[in-house]
Design an enzyme around this catalytic site. Structure first.
Site, PDB file in Angstrom:
ATOM      1  N   GLU A 311       2.329  -9.273  -1.700  1.00 58.17           N
ATOM      2  CA  GLU A 311       3.604  -8.569  -1.761  1.00 58.17           C
ATOM      3  C   GLU A 311       4.664  -9.486  -2.330  1.00 58.17           C
ATOM      4  OE1 GLU A 311       3.691  -5.152   1.713  1.00 58.17           O
ATOM      5  OE2 GLU A 311       4.660  -7.067   2.108  1.00 58.17           O
ATOM      6  N   CYS A 312       5.388  -9.018  -3.330  1.00 66.15           N
ATOM      7  CA  CYS A 312       6.525  -9.715  -3.907  1.00 66.15           C
ATOM      8  C   CYS A 312       6.140 -11.153  -4.280  1.00 66.15           C
ATOM      9  CB  CYS A 312       7.718  -9.665  -2.954  1.00 66.15           C
ATOM     10  SG  CYS A 312       9.297  -9.943  -3.773  1.00 66.15           S
TER      11      CYS A 312
END
Length: 415
Positions: A311-312
Site C-alpha cells: 500500500e502506498c
C-alpha cells in the site's frame, strides 16, 4: 466519561491537548484513545501517551455499526477530531468529526486557539454550539492565551459557557512535522519527556474531573462486520519506513485466527515464512538508498511464492525504481512494472471507493489516498476500479502481476 476533542479549524492545538489528557489520565487509570478519520501518525502518539491501542473511527469509510463496535468499552474513550468539527469529504462533509458525535452520542469539547481574539470568541463558539442540535458541545478549552488580562476578556465574552481550561502560549510544546503530518512518534527521542510535559500542563490548566463528568453514555458492545484475513500466516513490514497499518484490520485478522509476524526492512530482515506478505505505507522515500542496498530484505521478497501486497509506500517499494526528492534513482524490488518519483511532487488526497476482481482483496472496499509521489510508469493490469468521495470515476488504481499487487490507496474497511 467519554468525549470528543474537536476544534473550529486545524492547527488549534487538538493533538497536544489530547495527548496531555491521555497521559495525565493514564497515570491513575486506564483510558482509551481514538482518532477521527484516516490518520496513521497521530494514533501512534496516542498509544505512547496512554499505553493502549488507538482506534481509527472513520465516519466516511465505516458504517455506524462498525464505529459503535470499535468504540465500545467500559473505560473512558477520548476521541481526537480531524480538521474542523464540521469539515469532511465533499460534497456534504460526510466523515466529519461531527458525524462521530452524532453516531456515538458523545459530547464535544471545543478547543479554540484564542491567540488572536478576545470578544470575537463569543460568536465563534456560540455559532458552533447552535449550528446542529444533534452535536452537543459541552464546553471549550481556550488555547494560546497570552496573559491573565487576555484570559479575563475571554471569560467575560464566554459568560454562561463552560470553560474546562485555559492554556497559556507555550512554544515548547510545538511539534515537528513533515508533509504527511507530524514526525512519527518512533522517530522522536524526546517523546516521553514531551508527553509528560504536556500532561503536566494539562493537569495544571484543565479541570479534568469536570471533563470526565460531561457524559454518562455507555458505549455498549456491538457486533459488526469484520475483514477476513487474506491468509492464515501473515508477515508485515514494520519500522519507520513502513508504519501505516490500521489496528482494527490487524485485530480483525487475529480474531479470525490469523498468525501475524513482523519484520523490519530497514534492519535488512527477510519476511518470515508466511502465506501473505504485507508492505504498508510509510516513508520509504526517506530511506530509499538504504532499502535499495538491503539485499536480504529484497531477495526475500523476490524469492517467495507467497502473495505480496503493498500500500502506498509499500507499493512503491515493490516497483522497479523510486526517485527521491533530490532526483536520485534507487532500484527497488522490481516485482511490479512501476516507476515512482518524489522529485516532482504532486498531492493526491481523498477518499476512494475501490473494487477488485483479482488479487488478495477482491470485492468492494473503502479507502483513502494521501501522498506526494508521482507515477512515471505503471504498465500492466490495474488492481482496483476507483471512484472518489463524490462518486466520480477515477483512473484504475494500482497493479497486479502474478503473486504481487498493490496500489496507492490505503484500505480502511469493507465497502
Amino acid at each position: 466519561m467519554s468525549f470528543i476533542i474537536a476544534a473550529p479549524a486545524s492547527g488549534s492545538g487538538k493533538t497536544t491537548i489530547t495527548l496531555g489528557l491521555l497521559r495525565a489520565l493514564s497515570r491513575t487509570r486506564t483510558v482509551r484513545a481514538a482518532k477521527s478519520g484516516p490518520d496513521y501518525i497521530d494514533p501512534r502518539f496516542h498509544e505512547a501517551a496512554c499505553g493502549q491501542p488507538c482506534l481509527n473511527l472513520d465516519a466516511w469509510a465505516m458504517t455506524p455499526d462498525r464505529i459503535k463496535a470499535l468504540a465500545a468499552g467500559s473505560d473512558p474513550l477520548i476521541i481526537e477530531g480531524a480538521m474542523g468539527l464540521f469539515d469532511g469529504a465533499p460534497p456534504d462533509s460526510k466523515g466529519a468529526t461531527a458525524d462521530l458525535a452524532r453516531i456515538l452520542g458523545l459530547p464535544v469539547v471545543l478547543v479554540v486557539d484564542a491567540a488572536k481574539m478576545a470578544g470575537s470568541v463569543a460568536p465563534l463558539v456560540k455559532g458552533f454550539m447552535d449550528y446542529d442540535p444533534r452535536v452537543r458541545i459541552a464546553g471549550v478549552i481556550l488555547n494560546n492565551v497570552g496573559s491573565a488580562r487576555h484570559e479575563t476578556m475571554l471569560r467575560h465574552a464566554l459568560s454562561g459557557i463552560t470553560i474546562f481550561g485555559v492554556l497559556p502560549r507555550n512554544p515548547a510544546l510545538a511539534q515537528p512535522s513533515r508533509h504527511l503530518g507530524l514526525v512519527q512518534a518512533q522517530e522522536r527521542d524526546d517523546l516521553l519527556a514531551f508527553l509528560d510535559q504536556a500532561a503536566d500542563l494539562v493537569s495544571e490548566t484543565i479541570d479534568i474531573t469536570a471533563l470526565l463528568g460531561t457524559d454518562e453514555t455507555a458505549l455498549k458492545p456491538q457486533q459488526s462486520q469484520r475483514i477476513a484475513p487474506p491468509a492464515q500466516r501473515i508477515a508485515i513490514a514494520e519500522d519507520a519506513a513502513f508504519a501505516f497499518t490500521y489496528p482494527h484490520i490487524l485485530s480483525d485478522w487475529r480474531a479470525a485466527g490469523a498468525q501475524i509476524s513482523f519484520f523490519s526492512p530497514l534492519a535488512n530482515e527477510a519476511p518470515a515464512d508466511a502465506d501473505f506478505m504485507y508492505l504498508p505505507g510509510g516513508y520509504p522515500e526517506l530511506y530509499a538508498g538504504r532499502l535499495a542496498n538491503n539485499s536480504v530484505f529484497l531477495d526475500g521478497l523476490r524469492s517467495t511464492n507467497a502473495t505480496i501486497y503493498g500500500e502506498c509506500g509499500g507499493y512503491m517499494v515493490l516497483g522497479d525504481t523510486l526517485t527521491d526528492v533530490d532526483g536520485v534513482i534507487h532500484r527497488m524490488a522490481g516485482l511490479l512494472p512501476l516507476q515512482t518519483s518524489f522529485a516532482d511532487r504532486k498531492l493526491h488526497l481523498g477518499y476512494r471507493s475501490l473494487r477488485a476482481t483479482k488479487g488478495p482483496f477482491t470485492g468492494q472496499w473503502t479507502g483513502h489516498e494521501f501522498h506526494y509521489a508521482t507515477t512515471q510508469r505503471a504498465d500492466g493490469t490495474p488492481l482496483f476500479d476507483a471512484t472518489d468521495a463524490e462518486g466520480a470515476n477515477l483512473s484504475p488504481m494500482g497493479l497486479i502481476q502474478n503473486n504481487v499487487s498493490g496500489s496507492f490507496a490505503h484500505i480502511i474497511d469493507a465497502g
